[in-house]
Design a protein around this motif. Structure first.
Motif, PDB file in Angstrom:
ATOM      1  N   ALA A 133      46.445  30.794  42.758  1.00 57.35           N
ATOM      2  CA  ALA A 133      46.492  32.046  42.009  1.00 57.35           C
ATOM      3  C   ALA A 133      46.324  31.767  40.520  1.00 57.35           C
ATOM      4  CB  ALA A 133      47.818  32.764  42.260  1.00 57.35           C
ATOM      5  N   LEU A 134      45.447  32.532  39.899  1.00 55.46           N
ATOM      6  CA  LEU A 134      45.220  32.447  38.467  1.00 55.46           C
ATOM      7  C   LEU A 134      45.524  33.822  37.883  1.00 55.46           C
ATOM      8  CD1 LEU A 134      44.149  30.825  36.031  1.00 55.46           C
ATOM      9  CD2 LEU A 134      41.881  31.712  36.587  1.00 55.46           C
ATOM     10  N   VAL A 135      46.507  33.892  37.006  1.00 61.03           N
ATOM     11  CA  VAL A 135      46.890  35.171  36.412  1.00 61.03           C
ATOM     12  C   VAL A 135      45.845  35.558  35.366  1.00 61.03           C
ATOM     13  CG1 VAL A 135      48.692  36.433  35.172  1.00 61.03           C
ATOM     14  CG2 VAL A 135      49.332  34.660  36.813  1.00 61.03           C
ATOM     15  N   VAL A 136      45.313  36.780  35.519  1.00 62.52           N
ATOM     16  CA  VAL A 136      44.266  37.286  34.634  1.00 62.52           C
ATOM     17  C   VAL A 136      44.693  38.620  34.026  1.00 62.52           C
ATOM     18  CG1 VAL A 136      42.469  36.095  35.959  1.00 62.52           C
ATOM     19  CG2 VAL A 136      43.002  38.478  36.489  1.00 62.52           C
ATOM     20  N   ARG A 137      44.038  39.003  32.953  1.00 66.39           N
ATOM     21  CA  ARG A 137      44.369  40.273  32.293  1.00 66.39           C
ATOM     22  C   ARG A 137      43.761  41.459  33.032  1.00 66.39           C
ATOM     23  NH1 ARG A 137      43.028  39.227  26.936  1.00 66.39           N
ATOM     24  NH2 ARG A 137      40.851  39.509  27.500  1.00 66.39           N
ATOM     25  N   ASP A 138      42.525  41.292  33.511  1.00 66.26           N
ATOM     26  CA  ASP A 138      41.794  42.409  34.098  1.00 66.26           C
ATOM     27  C   ASP A 138      40.904  41.884  35.225  1.00 66.26           C
ATOM     28  OD1 ASP A 138      40.623  45.320  33.688  1.00 66.26           O
ATOM     29  OD2 ASP A 138      38.905  43.958  33.855  1.00 66.26           O
ATOM     30  N   TYR A 139      40.937  42.547  36.364  1.00 66.37           N
ATOM     31  CA  TYR A 139      40.135  42.095  37.507  1.00 66.37           C
ATOM     32  C   TYR A 139      38.641  42.035  37.188  1.00 66.37           C
ATOM     33  CZ  TYR A 139      44.202  43.024  40.542  1.00 66.37           C
ATOM     34  OH  TYR A 139      45.428  43.022  41.125  1.00 66.37           O
ATOM     35  N   ASP A 140      38.095  43.131  36.663  1.00 63.52           N
ATOM     36  CA  ASP A 140      36.653  43.211  36.490  1.00 63.52           C
ATOM     37  C   ASP A 140      36.118  42.226  35.465  1.00 63.52           C
ATOM     38  OD1 ASP A 140      36.241  45.141  38.503  1.00 63.52           O
ATOM     39  OD2 ASP A 140      36.906  46.716  37.134  1.00 63.52           O
ATOM     40  N   GLU A 141      36.826  42.042  34.350  1.00 67.36           N
ATOM     41  CA  GLU A 141      36.348  41.073  33.369  1.00 67.36           C
ATOM     42  C   GLU A 141      36.463  39.653  33.911  1.00 67.36           C
ATOM     43  OE1 GLU A 141      38.563  41.680  29.730  1.00 67.36           O
ATOM     44  OE2 GLU A 141      40.327  40.632  30.489  1.00 67.36           O
ATOM     45  N   ALA A 142      37.477  39.379  34.715  1.00 68.88           N
ATOM     46  CA  ALA A 142      37.626  38.049  35.323  1.00 68.88           C
ATOM     47  C   ALA A 142      36.527  37.813  36.359  1.00 68.88           C
ATOM     48  CB  ALA A 142      39.003  37.899  35.947  1.00 68.88           C
ATOM     49  N   SER A 155      38.296  25.625  49.168  1.00 71.28           N
ATOM     50  CA  SER A 155      39.015  25.906  47.929  1.00 71.28           C
ATOM     51  C   SER A 155      38.562  27.243  47.343  1.00 71.28           C
ATOM     52  CB  SER A 155      38.800  24.785  46.917  1.00 71.28           C
ATOM     53  OG  SER A 155      37.435  24.634  46.627  1.00 71.28           O
ATOM     54  N   ARG A 156      39.559  28.067  47.053  1.00 70.47           N
ATOM     55  CA  ARG A 156      39.286  29.401  46.513  1.00 70.47           C
ATOM     56  C   ARG A 156      40.316  29.747  45.456  1.00 70.47           C
ATOM     57  NH1 ARG A 156      37.328  32.648  51.914  1.00 70.47           N
ATOM     58  NH2 ARG A 156      35.561  31.284  52.267  1.00 70.47           N
ATOM     59  N   LEU A 157      39.939  30.681  44.608  1.00 70.14           N
ATOM     60  CA  LEU A 157      40.784  31.101  43.510  1.00 70.14           C
ATOM     61  C   LEU A 157      41.121  32.575  43.681  1.00 70.14           C
ATOM     62  CD1 LEU A 157      41.765  29.769  40.850  1.00 70.14           C
ATOM     63  CD2 LEU A 157      39.686  30.621  39.781  1.00 70.14           C
ATOM     64  N   LEU A 158      42.413  32.898  43.658  1.00 74.47           N
ATOM     65  CA  LEU A 158      42.877  34.276  43.717  1.00 74.47           C
ATOM     66  C   LEU A 158      43.060  34.758  42.283  1.00 74.47           C
ATOM     67  CD1 LEU A 158      44.033  36.738  45.290  1.00 74.47           C
ATOM     68  CD2 LEU A 158      46.282  35.662  45.007  1.00 74.47           C
ATOM     69  N   LEU A 159      42.295  35.759  41.886  1.00 77.61           N
ATOM     70  CA  LEU A 159      42.430  36.335  40.553  1.00 77.61           C
ATOM     71  C   LEU A 159      43.509  37.405  40.622  1.00 77.61           C
ATOM     72  CD1 LEU A 159      38.634  36.630  39.643  1.00 77.61           C
ATOM     73  CD2 LEU A 159      40.223  34.731  39.178  1.00 77.61           C
ATOM     74  N   ALA A 160      44.669  37.095  40.069  1.00 79.72           N
ATOM     75  CA  ALA A 160      45.843  37.959  40.173  1.00 79.72           C
ATOM     76  C   ALA A 160      46.111  38.637  38.834  1.00 79.72           C
ATOM     77  CB  ALA A 160      47.060  37.135  40.608  1.00 79.72           C
ATOM     78  N   ARG A 161      45.960  39.961  38.797  1.00 79.61           N
ATOM     79  CA  ARG A 161      46.182  40.698  37.546  1.00 79.61           C
ATOM     80  C   ARG A 161      47.651  40.623  37.142  1.00 79.61           C
ATOM     81  NH1 ARG A 161      45.666  46.645  38.341  1.00 79.61           N
ATOM     82  NH2 ARG A 161      47.814  46.321  38.910  1.00 79.61           N
ATOM     83  N   VAL A 165      48.910  34.622  30.825  1.00 83.41           N
ATOM     84  CA  VAL A 165      47.447  34.666  30.944  1.00 83.41           C
ATOM     85  C   VAL A 165      46.846  33.681  29.946  1.00 83.41           C
ATOM     86  CG1 VAL A 165      45.385  36.086  30.639  1.00 83.41           C
ATOM     87  CG2 VAL A 165      47.400  37.040  31.780  1.00 83.41           C
ATOM     88  N   GLY A 166      46.052  32.753  30.456  1.00 83.42           N
ATOM     89  CA  GLY A 166      45.411  31.754  29.610  1.00 83.42           C
ATOM     90  C   GLY A 166      46.264  30.554  29.292  1.00 83.42           C
ATOM     91  N   ASN A 167      47.519  30.555  29.736  1.00 85.35           N
ATOM     92  CA  ASN A 167      48.415  29.444  29.389  1.00 85.35           C
ATOM     93  C   ASN A 167      49.427  29.194  30.506  1.00 85.35           C
ATOM     94  OD1 ASN A 167      49.482  27.388  27.852  1.00 85.35           O
ATOM     95  ND2 ASN A 167      50.828  28.735  26.699  1.00 85.35           N
TER      96      ASN A 167
END
Length: 144
Positions: free
Chosen positions: A14-23, A59-65, A75-77
């Motif tokens: 899981a990678l914490v992101v700010r926004d689904y669409d921009e990620a 291997s896969r990445l979950l983009l988690a808002r 986010v980013g850190n």
């Protein structure tokens, strides 16, 4: 506990992101990942967004808002400024040049290490990644 251990693997990180669409835009358009799934979960008012590097089988990445201030602060850190993810490639220079052409920021330029060729880049939020062509992959390419 059984003395024999079966097969296990990490399926998602899981990678914490700010926004689904921009990620999604960054990982799919800029890095060339495949959008594996983008499913809205109405009961949780979130999306299940999974991306995978080209050619990856497991291997896969979950983009988690991020939800709330504490998650947003990560986010980013997520690793306190350390490299978080390691993207292996079969052709370092192909991917390095393509990423640079698409505006990816490399915070450490390419260098040769005993394990292979590596450079560090930042994703759209500043999360640090190693782009690595392992030595054994380089040796095989040179022989072929």
């Amino acid at each position: 506990m059984s003395s024999s251990i079966g097969r296990q693997s990490l399926a998602l990180v899981a990678l914490v992101v700010r926004d689904y669409d921009e990620a999604i835009d960054f990982y799919v358009r800029v890095l060339g990942f495949t959008l594996v799934e983008d499913t809205y979960l109405p009961d949780q008012d979130k999306r299940w967004v999974v991306v995978a590097p080209p050619g990856a089988s497991e291997s896969r990445l979950l983009l988690a808002r991020a939800v709330g201030d504490e998650q947003a602060s990560r986010v980013g850190n997520q690793t306190g400024g350390r490299v978080f993810l390691f993207l292996y490639t079969d052709d370092f220079w192909r991917d390095y040049r393509a990423y640079k052409a698409r505006g990816v920021v490399f915070v450490r330029e390419p260098n040769e290490q005993r394990y292979g060729t590596v450079a560090v880049f930042a994703d759209l939020y500043g999360t640090l990644w190693d782009l690595v062509q392992p030595r054994q992959s380089q040796d095989a390419a040179e022989e072929g």
